[in-house]
Enzyme design. Structure first.
Site, PDB file in Angstrom:
ATOM      1  N   ARG A   5       0.846  -1.184   0.000  1.00 22.16           N
ATOM      2  CA  ARG A   5       0.000   0.000   0.000  1.00 22.16           C
ATOM      3  C   ARG A   5       0.884   1.237   0.000  1.00 22.16           C
ATOM      4  O   ARG A   5       2.072   1.190   0.340  1.00 22.16           O
ATOM      5  CB  ARG A   5      -0.908   0.010   1.226  1.00 22.16           C
ATOM      6  CG  ARG A   5      -1.996  -1.052   1.174  1.00 22.16           C
ATOM      7  CD  ARG A   5      -2.765  -1.103   2.476  1.00 22.16           C
ATOM      8  NE  ARG A   5      -3.477   0.138   2.748  1.00 22.16           N
ATOM      9  CZ  ARG A   5      -4.126   0.393   3.882  1.00 22.16           C
ATOM     10  NH1 ARG A   5      -4.117  -0.508   4.862  1.00 22.16           N
ATOM     11  NH2 ARG A   5      -4.760   1.535   4.049  1.00 22.16           N
ATOM     12  N   HIS A   6       0.312   2.367  -0.376  1.00 22.83           N
ATOM     13  CA  HIS A   6       1.011   3.645  -0.280  1.00 22.83           C
ATOM     14  C   HIS A   6       1.335   3.937   1.178  1.00 22.83           C
ATOM     15  O   HIS A   6       0.769   3.336   2.107  1.00 22.83           O
ATOM     16  CB  HIS A   6       0.110   4.752  -0.837  1.00 22.83           C
ATOM     17  CG  HIS A   6      -1.244   4.773  -0.184  1.00 22.83           C
ATOM     18  ND1 HIS A   6      -1.483   5.329   1.054  1.00 22.83           N
ATOM     19  CD2 HIS A   6      -2.439   4.266  -0.592  1.00 22.83           C
ATOM     20  CE1 HIS A   6      -2.744   5.185   1.384  1.00 22.83           C
ATOM     21  NE2 HIS A   6      -3.356   4.532   0.398  1.00 22.83           N
ATOM     22  N   GLU A  36      -7.935   3.350  -6.268  1.00 25.57           N
ATOM     23  CA  GLU A  36      -8.706   2.766  -5.175  1.00 25.57           C
ATOM     24  C   GLU A  36     -10.188   2.641  -5.527  1.00 25.57           C
ATOM     25  O   GLU A  36     -10.711   3.378  -6.371  1.00 25.57           O
ATOM     26  CB  GLU A  36      -8.533   3.630  -3.917  1.00 25.57           C
ATOM     27  CG  GLU A  36      -9.294   3.172  -2.684  1.00 25.57           C
ATOM     28  CD  GLU A  36      -8.909   1.780  -2.190  1.00 25.57           C
ATOM     29  OE1 GLU A  36      -9.078   0.806  -2.956  1.00 25.57           O
ATOM     30  OE2 GLU A  36      -8.463   1.653  -1.035  1.00 25.57           O
ATOM     31  N   HIS A  76      -3.550   0.389  -3.395  1.00 24.31           N
ATOM     32  CA  HIS A  76      -4.515   0.732  -2.365  1.00 24.31           C
ATOM     33  C   HIS A  76      -5.101  -0.542  -1.768  1.00 24.31           C
ATOM     34  O   HIS A  76      -5.050  -1.611  -2.372  1.00 24.31           O
ATOM     35  CB  HIS A  76      -5.623   1.604  -2.950  1.00 24.31           C
ATOM     36  CG  HIS A  76      -5.114   2.806  -3.674  1.00 24.31           C
ATOM     37  ND1 HIS A  76      -4.924   4.019  -3.061  1.00 24.31           N
ATOM     38  CD2 HIS A  76      -4.746   2.967  -4.980  1.00 24.31           C
ATOM     39  CE1 HIS A  76      -4.457   4.887  -3.944  1.00 24.31           C
ATOM     40  NE2 HIS A  76      -4.338   4.274  -5.119  1.00 24.31           N
ATOM     41  N   GLN A  77      -5.690  -0.396  -0.592  1.00 28.75           N
ATOM     42  CA  GLN A  77      -6.106  -1.560   0.172  1.00 28.75           C
ATOM     43  C   GLN A  77      -7.048  -2.483  -0.592  1.00 28.75           C
ATOM     44  O   GLN A  77      -6.794  -3.682  -0.702  1.00 28.75           O
ATOM     45  CB  GLN A  77      -6.764  -1.119   1.482  1.00 28.75           C
ATOM     46  CG  GLN A  77      -7.171  -2.276   2.382  1.00 28.75           C
ATOM     47  CD  GLN A  77      -7.414  -1.825   3.803  1.00 28.75           C
ATOM     48  OE1 GLN A  77      -6.727  -2.248   4.717  1.00 28.75           O
ATOM     49  NE2 GLN A  77      -8.400  -0.972   3.992  1.00 28.75           N
ATOM     50  N   TYR A  79       2.676 -25.250  -8.549  1.00 30.55           N
ATOM     51  CA  TYR A  79       1.830 -25.883  -7.546  1.00 30.55           C
ATOM     52  C   TYR A  79       1.440 -24.992  -6.374  1.00 30.55           C
ATOM     53  O   TYR A  79       0.607 -25.388  -5.559  1.00 30.55           O
ATOM     54  CB  TYR A  79       2.526 -27.144  -7.010  1.00 30.55           C
ATOM     55  CG  TYR A  79       2.681 -28.234  -8.037  1.00 30.55           C
ATOM     56  CD1 TYR A  79       1.629 -29.091  -8.333  1.00 30.55           C
ATOM     57  CD2 TYR A  79       3.875 -28.380  -8.729  1.00 30.55           C
ATOM     58  CE1 TYR A  79       1.764 -30.081  -9.291  1.00 30.55           C
ATOM     59  CE2 TYR A  79       4.021 -29.379  -9.696  1.00 30.55           C
ATOM     60  CZ  TYR A  79       2.959 -30.224  -9.965  1.00 30.55           C
ATOM     61  OH  TYR A  79       3.097 -31.209 -10.923  1.00 30.55           O
ATOM     62  N   TYR A 102     -24.646   2.405   5.245  1.00 32.46           N
ATOM     63  CA  TYR A 102     -23.694   1.901   6.230  1.00 32.46           C
ATOM     64  C   TYR A 102     -24.011   0.454   6.598  1.00 32.46           C
ATOM     65  O   TYR A 102     -23.118  -0.400   6.652  1.00 32.46           O
ATOM     66  CB  TYR A 102     -23.732   2.794   7.467  1.00 32.46           C
ATOM     67  CG  TYR A 102     -22.757   2.403   8.553  1.00 32.46           C
ATOM     68  CD1 TYR A 102     -21.431   2.835   8.515  1.00 32.46           C
ATOM     69  CD2 TYR A 102     -23.158   1.609   9.619  1.00 32.46           C
ATOM     70  CE1 TYR A 102     -20.529   2.483   9.513  1.00 32.46           C
ATOM     71  CE2 TYR A 102     -22.259   1.241  10.623  1.00 32.46           C
ATOM     72  CZ  TYR A 102     -20.951   1.683  10.561  1.00 32.46           C
ATOM     73  OH  TYR A 102     -20.060   1.319  11.553  1.00 32.46           O
ATOM     74  N   LEU A 158      -5.257  -4.188  -3.658  1.00 31.29           N
ATOM     75  CA  LEU A 158      -4.269  -5.205  -3.303  1.00 31.29           C
ATOM     76  C   LEU A 158      -4.917  -6.418  -2.661  1.00 31.29           C
ATOM     77  O   LEU A 158      -4.420  -7.542  -2.805  1.00 31.29           O
ATOM     78  CB  LEU A 158      -3.216  -4.601  -2.376  1.00 31.29           C
ATOM     79  CG  LEU A 158      -2.407  -3.439  -2.974  1.00 31.29           C
ATOM     80  CD1 LEU A 158      -1.352  -2.973  -1.989  1.00 31.29           C
ATOM     81  CD2 LEU A 158      -1.760  -3.823  -4.301  1.00 31.29           C
ATOM     82  N   ASN A 190      -5.650   9.286   5.641  1.00 31.30           N
ATOM     83  CA  ASN A 190      -5.518   8.171   6.589  1.00 31.30           C
ATOM     84  C   ASN A 190      -5.491   8.694   8.026  1.00 31.30           C
ATOM     85  O   ASN A 190      -6.131   8.146   8.928  1.00 31.30           O
ATOM     86  CB  ASN A 190      -4.245   7.372   6.339  1.00 31.30           C
ATOM     87  CG  ASN A 190      -4.276   6.561   5.061  1.00 31.30           C
ATOM     88  OD1 ASN A 190      -3.232   6.274   4.494  1.00 31.30           O
ATOM     89  ND2 ASN A 190      -5.447   6.186   4.591  1.00 31.30           N
ATOM     90  N   ARG A 203      -0.875   9.681  -3.668  1.00 32.76           N
ATOM     91  CA  ARG A 203      -0.244   8.990  -2.540  1.00 32.76           C
ATOM     92  C   ARG A 203       0.565   7.768  -2.965  1.00 32.76           C
ATOM     93  O   ARG A 203       1.532   7.406  -2.295  1.00 32.76           O
ATOM     94  CB  ARG A 203      -1.288   8.620  -1.487  1.00 32.76           C
ATOM     95  CG  ARG A 203      -2.479   7.818  -1.961  1.00 32.76           C
ATOM     96  CD  ARG A 203      -3.553   7.822  -0.860  1.00 32.76           C
ATOM     97  NE  ARG A 203      -4.733   7.025  -1.157  1.00 32.76           N
ATOM     98  CZ  ARG A 203      -5.792   7.465  -1.811  1.00 32.76           C
ATOM     99  NH1 ARG A 203      -5.795   8.702  -2.300  1.00 32.76           N
ATOM    100  NH2 ARG A 203      -6.852   6.694  -1.989  1.00 32.76           N
TER     101      ARG A 203
END
Length: 448
Positions: free
Chosen positions: A238-239, A325, A391-392, A428, A347, A395, A245, A295
């Protein structure tokens, strides 16, 4: 004139949604690697239930490991045993193709075996003709001795057939096994009138014949790009910590915080010591990808770009918008507490099903998976070690794909800041190593 079972319209019933891929070729030509990569790709990116039926695994389960004499085509007893093993795999494959799942019509089976004779291929067709499924025969042809030797040494050293054997003894036995198949090998020709994809010398040339349909075209595209030899190594990071953040906000295009810039420096050191150097300490080629967001670009800014091998610049940044992202739409730039107050229904919906939930005017994880499809083709193709600064959510998806995890696991994978994940892929397995480079004690980003 009779109906061609390979071109049967999907409009009559749902048989057109069932597909069989039959691997063809001598041992050490990359068939099992192709079968596993293709299965993973189709199931993860196209949502098609996909199952590989590897006859070698059935053989080991039913009769244990065997030396080369077991594969001698002049031995009627062992040939009958091998055929019984093949029929057992075919029985399970047939059951898989005829199983119906609510709301799921597509289903792909991959038959991974040498299938080197016309008689064996005709038997496969006859066994499944009543199902009226579509078929593709994927033949792996390799006459490059260097590639074959590399495949034998690299792949078969990790094969379950040779766990107890030394490298030299294993290689001699395996080469004799190949010779047994070479004596009876009949390449697919147009007289068989089969839909086929022929792959020559690990992708140097590809021939396509009578292959039609959406999923089939995706298979062709994937096989054009996938590597057939060697080990792939990816580094995912991640950045560094961003200003958003620190504030607990999602999305946006903020710059790095002071701690984020400190991570960028540490990452550049890690690249110099681990990614740009081979095991013998020599400089090697490597690649760097980032998203188009500030970022990630700033996180890679301290990485050096030496010129090697003529006009190759190591770690020259390549910016991909596909790596941006997951877009939070109307919620972009908000904290989750703010979303909970302003959009309570959204939410709760996100908490209920993070995989399918789509932000208002934004994206879902399923949208991200679809977006990353063409990027995966490029990742499967490259030979050099690759560092992705992303980004989260992005990835998480890549990690799940390469580590053979279900895609509904992606939204909950832990992917902390200031950590590099190394992924080493072979035929494998995918081995992962984690490198925490910088501790973070504040402002850990919220989870998409």
């Amino acid at each position: 004139m009779g109906v061609d079972p390979f071109l049967e319209s999907a409009g009559e019933g749902t048989q057109g949604d069932k597909l069989l891929c039959v691997l063809v070729g001598l041992p050490a030509r990359g068939k099992t690697y192709i079968a596993r990569r293709l299965s993973r790709y189709l199931s993860f990116f196209h949502g098609a239930p996909t199952q590989v039926y590897n006859v070698g695994e059935y053989r080991r389960d039913m009769h244990g490991t065997q030396d080369h004499t077991f594969f001698d085509s002049s031995n009627p007893e062992t040939q009958e045993t091998l055929f019984d093993i093949t029929k057992a795999a075919m029985k399970d494959l047939r059951q898989f193709l005829t199983t119906e799942s609510p709301g799921q019509l597509k289903r792909v089976a991959i038959f991974d075996a040498p299938n080197v004779t016309r008689a064996r291929r005709k038997w496969i067709i006859d066994e499944l003709k009543d199902l009226q499924i579509r078929m593709i025969f994927i033949e792996c042809i390799c006459n490059d001795e260097k590639v074959v030797n590399e495949n034998i040494l690299r792949t078969k050293l990790t094969s379950p057939d040779y766990k107890e054997e030394s490298g030299e003894k294993m290689e001699a036995d395996f080469r004799k096994r190949i010779q047994h198949y070479e004596r009876v090998y009949e390449m697919i020709d147009d007289e068989e009138d089969l839909p086929y994809i022929k792959i020559f010398d690990s992708g140097r040339k590809i021939e396509i014949h009578k292959v039609h349909g959406y999923l089939q075209s995706k298979i062709v595209q994937f096989l054009v790009n996938v590597r057939y030899t060697g080990q792939s190594t990816f580094y995912l990071s991640r950045h560094g910590q961003s200003e958003y953040n620190k504030l607990g906000k999602i999305g946006g295009d903020s710059s790095l915080s002071d701690m984020g810039r400190a991570y960028a420096v540490e990452l550049s050191k890690f690249v110099d010591e681990n990614i740009l150097r081979a095991q013998d300490g020599q400089l090697r080629r490597a690649r760097l990808w980032t998203s188009s967001m500030k970022r990630t670009i700033e996180t890679g800014a301290y990485i050096s770009h030496q010129q090697v091998d003529g006009d190759w610049y190591n770690m020259r940044p390549r910016v991909w918008r596909l790596l941006d992202e997951l877009y939070a739409g109307s919620c972009d730039g908000m904290t989750y507490e703010e979303i909970k107050v302003k959009f309570p229904d959204e939410y709760q919906a996100r908490k209920t099903n993070k995989l399918e939930y789509r932000y208002p005017r934004g994206e879902s994880y399923l949208d991200v998976i679809a977006r990353l499809d063409p990027l995966i083709h490029e990742m499967e193709r490259i030979k050099e070690p690759l560092l992705i600064i992303g980004h989260q959510a992005i990835l998480r998806v890549l990690y799940c794909y390469f580590c053979d995890l279900p895609r509904d696991a992606a939204p909950n994978i832990a992917f902390p800041l200031h950590t590099v994940y190394q992924l080493d892929l072979d035929t494998y397995s995918c081995r992962t190593t984690q490198y925490p480079l910088l501790a973070i004690d504040e402002g850990e980003s919220p989870s998409h």
